[in-house]
Design a protein around this motif. Structure first.
Motif, PDB file in Angstrom:
ATOM      1  N   GLN A  97      -3.513 -25.028 -16.749  1.00 22.35           N
ATOM      2  CA  GLN A  97      -4.525 -25.934 -17.295  1.00 22.35           C
ATOM      3  C   GLN A  97      -4.187 -26.232 -18.755  1.00 22.35           C
ATOM      4  OE1 GLN A  97      -8.719 -24.974 -15.184  1.00 22.35           O
ATOM      5  NE2 GLN A  97      -8.071 -23.397 -16.592  1.00 22.35           N
ATOM      6  N   GLY A 157     -14.067 -22.170 -21.258  1.00 18.51           N
ATOM      7  CA  GLY A 157     -15.040 -21.115 -21.040  1.00 18.51           C
ATOM      8  C   GLY A 157     -16.421 -21.701 -21.315  1.00 18.51           C
ATOM      9  N   ARG A 201     -15.729 -22.869 -25.410  1.00 19.39           N
ATOM     10  CA  ARG A 201     -14.628 -21.949 -25.701  1.00 19.39           C
ATOM     11  C   ARG A 201     -13.454 -22.242 -24.770  1.00 19.39           C
ATOM     12  NH1 ARG A 201     -18.806 -17.119 -26.728  1.00 19.39           N
ATOM     13  NH2 ARG A 201     -19.063 -17.280 -24.490  1.00 19.39           N
ATOM     14  N   ARG A 202     -12.288 -21.719 -25.121  1.00 19.30           N
ATOM     15  CA  ARG A 202     -11.088 -21.969 -24.342  1.00 19.30           C
ATOM     16  C   ARG A 202     -10.851 -20.851 -23.339  1.00 19.30           C
ATOM     17  NH1 ARG A 202      -7.113 -25.398 -26.298  1.00 19.30           N
ATOM     18  NH2 ARG A 202      -6.302 -25.000 -24.216  1.00 19.30           N
ATOM     19  N   GLU A 215      -7.542 -19.405 -21.674  1.00 21.89           N
ATOM     20  CA  GLU A 215      -6.097 -19.528 -21.848  1.00 21.89           C
ATOM     21  C   GLU A 215      -5.351 -18.765 -20.762  1.00 21.89           C
ATOM     22  OE1 GLU A 215      -4.778 -18.788 -25.905  1.00 21.89           O
ATOM     23  OE2 GLU A 215      -6.869 -18.967 -26.513  1.00 21.89           O
ATOM     24  N   ALA A 250      -9.225 -21.597 -10.534  1.00 25.41           N
ATOM     25  CA  ALA A 250      -9.782 -22.350  -9.408  1.00 25.41           C
ATOM     26  C   ALA A 250     -11.234 -22.693  -9.662  1.00 25.41           C
ATOM     27  CB  ALA A 250      -9.666 -21.531  -8.125  1.00 25.41           C
ATOM     28  N   ASN A 275     -21.121 -13.273 -17.055  1.00 23.83           N
ATOM     29  CA  ASN A 275     -20.164 -13.985 -16.202  1.00 23.83           C
ATOM     30  C   ASN A 275     -18.762 -13.407 -16.203  1.00 23.83           C
ATOM     31  OD1 ASN A 275     -19.628 -14.692 -18.851  1.00 23.83           O
ATOM     32  ND2 ASN A 275     -18.713 -16.631 -18.268  1.00 23.83           N
ATOM     33  N   LYS A 322     -11.784  -7.384 -19.834  1.00 25.13           N
ATOM     34  CA  LYS A 322     -12.087  -8.589 -19.048  1.00 25.13           C
ATOM     35  C   LYS A 322     -10.860  -9.016 -18.242  1.00 25.13           C
ATOM     36  CE  LYS A 322     -13.939 -13.285 -19.816  1.00 25.13           C
ATOM     37  NZ  LYS A 322     -14.893 -14.024 -20.648  1.00 25.13           N
ATOM     38  N   LEU A 328     -17.330 -19.721 -14.812  1.00 22.16           N
ATOM     39  CA  LEU A 328     -18.014 -20.808 -15.518  1.00 22.16           C
ATOM     40  C   LEU A 328     -18.702 -21.715 -14.495  1.00 22.16           C
ATOM     41  CD1 LEU A 328     -18.487 -22.535 -18.125  1.00 22.16           C
ATOM     42  CD2 LEU A 328     -16.370 -23.747 -17.539  1.00 22.16           C
ATOM     43  N   GLY A 337     -16.228 -22.315 -11.594  1.00 17.41           N
ATOM     44  CA  GLY A 337     -14.814 -22.046 -11.802  1.00 17.41           C
ATOM     45  C   GLY A 337     -14.585 -20.578 -12.089  1.00 17.41           C
ATOM     46  N   TRP A 377      -0.955 -11.631 -16.673  1.00 18.72           N
ATOM     47  CA  TRP A 377      -1.044 -11.756 -18.134  1.00 18.72           C
ATOM     48  C   TRP A 377      -2.407 -11.241 -18.563  1.00 18.72           C
ATOM     49  CZ3 TRP A 377      -3.717 -15.547 -21.440  1.00 18.72           C
ATOM     50  CH2 TRP A 377      -3.218 -15.593 -22.750  1.00 18.72           C
ATOM     51  N   PRO A 378      -2.475 -10.392 -19.571  1.00 20.11           N
ATOM     52  CA  PRO A 378      -3.755  -9.746 -19.890  1.00 20.11           C
ATOM     53  C   PRO A 378      -4.691 -10.561 -20.771  1.00 20.11           C
ATOM     54  CG  PRO A 378      -2.019  -8.832 -21.245  1.00 20.11           C
ATOM     55  CD  PRO A 378      -1.350  -9.835 -20.354  1.00 20.11           C
ATOM     56  N   PRO A 425      -5.273 -13.564 -24.063  1.00 20.09           N
ATOM     57  CA  PRO A 425      -4.768 -13.716 -25.426  1.00 20.09           C
ATOM     58  C   PRO A 425      -4.985 -12.455 -26.257  1.00 20.09           C
ATOM     59  CG  PRO A 425      -6.732 -15.072 -25.059  1.00 20.09           C
ATOM     60  CD  PRO A 425      -6.398 -14.448 -23.759  1.00 20.09           C
ATOM     61  N   GLY A 470      -8.629  -8.198 -23.073  1.00 21.11           N
ATOM     62  CA  GLY A 470      -8.467  -8.561 -21.664  1.00 21.11           C
ATOM     63  C   GLY A 470      -7.507  -7.629 -20.949  1.00 21.11           C
TER      64      GLY A 470
HETATM   65  C1  BT5 Z   1     -15.509 -17.525 -19.375  1.00 22.13           C
HETATM   66  O1  BT5 Z   1     -16.056 -18.077 -20.491  1.00 22.13           O
HETATM   67  O2  BT5 Z   1     -15.156 -16.369 -19.255  1.00 22.13           O
HETATM   68  C2  BT5 Z   1     -15.341 -18.519 -18.242  1.00 22.13           C
HETATM   69  C3  BT5 Z   1     -13.891 -18.792 -17.967  1.00 22.13           C
HETATM   70  C4  BT5 Z   1     -13.717 -19.730 -16.802  1.00 22.13           C
HETATM   71  C5  BT5 Z   1     -12.306 -20.188 -16.671  1.00 22.13           C
HETATM   72  C6  BT5 Z   1     -12.077 -20.956 -15.388  1.00 22.13           C
HETATM   73  S1  BT5 Z   1     -10.379 -21.251 -15.094  1.00 22.13           S
HETATM   74  C7  BT5 Z   1     -10.760 -22.347 -13.831  1.00 22.13           C
HETATM   75  C8  BT5 Z   1     -11.962 -23.152 -14.297  1.00 22.13           C
HETATM   76  N1  BT5 Z   1     -11.555 -24.305 -15.055  1.00 22.13           N
HETATM   77  C9  BT5 Z   1     -11.929 -24.224 -16.335  1.00 22.13           C
HETATM   78  O3  BT5 Z   1     -11.687 -25.075 -17.218  1.00 22.13           O
HETATM   79  N2  BT5 Z   1     -12.625 -23.083 -16.541  1.00 22.13           N
HETATM   80  C10 BT5 Z   1     -12.741 -22.324 -15.317  1.00 22.13           C
HETATM   81  P1  BT5 Z   1     -16.532 -17.224 -21.757  1.00 22.13           P
HETATM   82  O4  BT5 Z   1     -17.470 -16.140 -21.333  1.00 22.13           O
HETATM   83  O5  BT5 Z   1     -17.037 -18.249 -22.696  1.00 22.13           O
HETATM   84  O6  BT5 Z   1     -15.227 -16.542 -22.278  1.00 22.13           O
HETATM   85  C11 BT5 Z   1     -14.267 -17.264 -23.003  1.00 22.13           C
HETATM   86  C12 BT5 Z   1     -13.583 -16.280 -23.936  1.00 22.13           C
HETATM   87  O7  BT5 Z   1     -12.770 -15.360 -23.165  1.00 22.13           O
HETATM   88  C13 BT5 Z   1     -12.637 -16.919 -24.931  1.00 22.13           C
HETATM   89  O8  BT5 Z   1     -13.319 -17.326 -26.076  1.00 22.13           O
HETATM   90  C14 BT5 Z   1     -11.651 -15.779 -25.215  1.00 22.13           C
HETATM   91  O9  BT5 Z   1     -12.211 -14.870 -26.162  1.00 22.13           O
HETATM   92  C15 BT5 Z   1     -11.610 -15.034 -23.904  1.00 22.13           C
HETATM   93  N3  BT5 Z   1     -10.442 -15.428 -23.084  1.00 22.13           N
HETATM   94  C16 BT5 Z   1      -9.789 -16.609 -23.040  1.00 22.13           C
HETATM   95  N4  BT5 Z   1      -8.819 -16.582 -22.123  1.00 22.13           N
HETATM   96  C17 BT5 Z   1      -8.845 -15.332 -21.575  1.00 22.13           C
HETATM   97  C18 BT5 Z   1      -8.082 -14.655 -20.582  1.00 22.13           C
HETATM   98  N5  BT5 Z   1      -7.095 -15.256 -19.905  1.00 22.13           N
HETATM   99  N6  BT5 Z   1      -8.403 -13.362 -20.299  1.00 22.13           N
HETATM  100  C19 BT5 Z   1      -9.385 -12.709 -20.943  1.00 22.13           C
HETATM  101  N7  BT5 Z   1     -10.157 -13.304 -21.900  1.00 22.13           N
HETATM  102  C20 BT5 Z   1      -9.881 -14.583 -22.204  1.00 22.13           C
END
Ligand code: BT5
Length: 258
Positions: free
Chosen positions: A40, A45, A49-50, A52, A61, A103, A111, A116, A136, A143-144, A146, A151
């Motif tokens: 992506q 998030g 938020r992103r 990654e 998914a 979530n 994590k 989302l 989602g 990958w653990p 960022p 994570g």
């Molecule tokens: C979430 O938001 O945890 C929801 C993530 C949902 C992602 C999926 S991927 C498929 C679908 N398409 C999308 O565009 N989104 C969904 P939140 O609770 O706001 O957590 C976001 C925070 O997690 C970020 O600010 C980082 O601190 C952290 N983060 C980012 N990438 C991460 C990763 N790969 N592993 C662990 N933490 C991560």
């Protein structure tokens, strides 16, 4: 197309599977449509938020659901996907992630996945009284996450390299069972009990960042609407939305990051 009544669209590259499916929902696409991507460019998030993930490192998914939701039960869609993800991981890796309100899926406090959910009550299509909700999930396979976010990955936690498509298939099979539960009052109670039993947050001391400020206390329960109930002194505070930024068991003297 796999079984379980879902139709899967696969992408090498996409902006965000959630954004894509929300667009499809607004065009009237049916419930059960799934988008999965290797990579992506703008994974999201909550709260802008992103999310990654390097290409091919994760399950990325989204699922378009068009359910008739009883008032106050929309959080159960998020729970259904999170619980399905945890059950799928348990089957493939032999360990079951816990849920961290609101979530996250966590293993040993780290994590491994985030969920989302986004709704559009005006999206056309679906039966009367149904709402289009895109849920989602991003799950770290190899990958653990960022640096600095605490994570982990399924590989790091279990030593297993999980096949993404197999994981998605297991998740969708689990989800179809939980969508059946969502459709009856007794089933919703079962789902709620499963949620309460899976939440590692409950019983711990939490510090929660909310739009109204930080709330510190012991997480007691989840209300029927999915809100976190925190005991603060002699009061109970019901938190609608927020981030648990810090959790420790009451028996421990020193705080530990979750
Ligand atoms: C979430 O938001 O945890 C929801 C993530 C949902 C992602 C999926 S991927 C498929 C679908 N398409 C999308 O565009 N989104 C969904 P939140 O609770 O706001 O957590 C976001 C925070 O997690 C970020 O600010 C980082 O601190 C952290 N983060 C980012 N990438 C991460 C990763 N790969 N592993 C662990 N933490 C991560």
């Amino acid at each position: 197309m796999l079984g379980h009544g879902f139709h899967i669209e696969r992408f090498d590259l996409i902006d965000s599977t959630n954004t894509y499916l929300m667009g499809k929902a607004r065009e009237g696409a049916p419930g059960g449509l799934v988008a999965v991507a290797d990579h992506q460019l703008a994974g999201r998030g909550r709260l802008d938020r992103r999310w990654e993930a390097p290409p091919g490192s994760s399950l990325l998914a989204s699922i378009l659901l068009r359910e008739h939701l009883e008032p106050g039960t929309s959080h159960l869609l998020t729970a259904a996907v999170a619980l399905s993800g945890a059950a799928a991981v348990e089957r493939l890796c032999g360990l079951r992630p816990g849920l961290k309100w609101p979530n996250d899926l966590v293993i040993g406090g780290a994590k491994v996945a985030g969920v989302l959910a986004e709704a559009d009550t005006c999206a056309p299509g679906g039966g009367p009284g149904t709402t289009a909700v895109v849920v989602g999930i991003g799950m770290n396979l190899t990958w653990p996450g960022p640096p600095g976010v605490g994570g982990t990955s399924l590989l790091a936690a279990s030593g297993v390299v999980v096949d993404r498509d197999l994981l998605l298939d297991e998740l969708l099979g689990e989800l179809s069972l939980r969508l059946d539960l969502l459709r009856t009052a007794v089933g919703r109670e079962t789902l709620t009990e499963d949620l309460r039993g899976s939440l590692v947050t409950l019983g711990t001391v939490v510090s929660v960042e909310t739009p109204g400020g930080t709330v510190v206390g012991r997480a007691r329960s989840i209300s029927t609407a999915g809100h976190l109930v925190v005991e603060v002194g002699d009061d109970e505070v019901e938190i609608v939305t927020g981030d648990v930024v810090h959790v420790r068991p009451a028996s421990e003297g020193q705080p530990g990051a979750d």
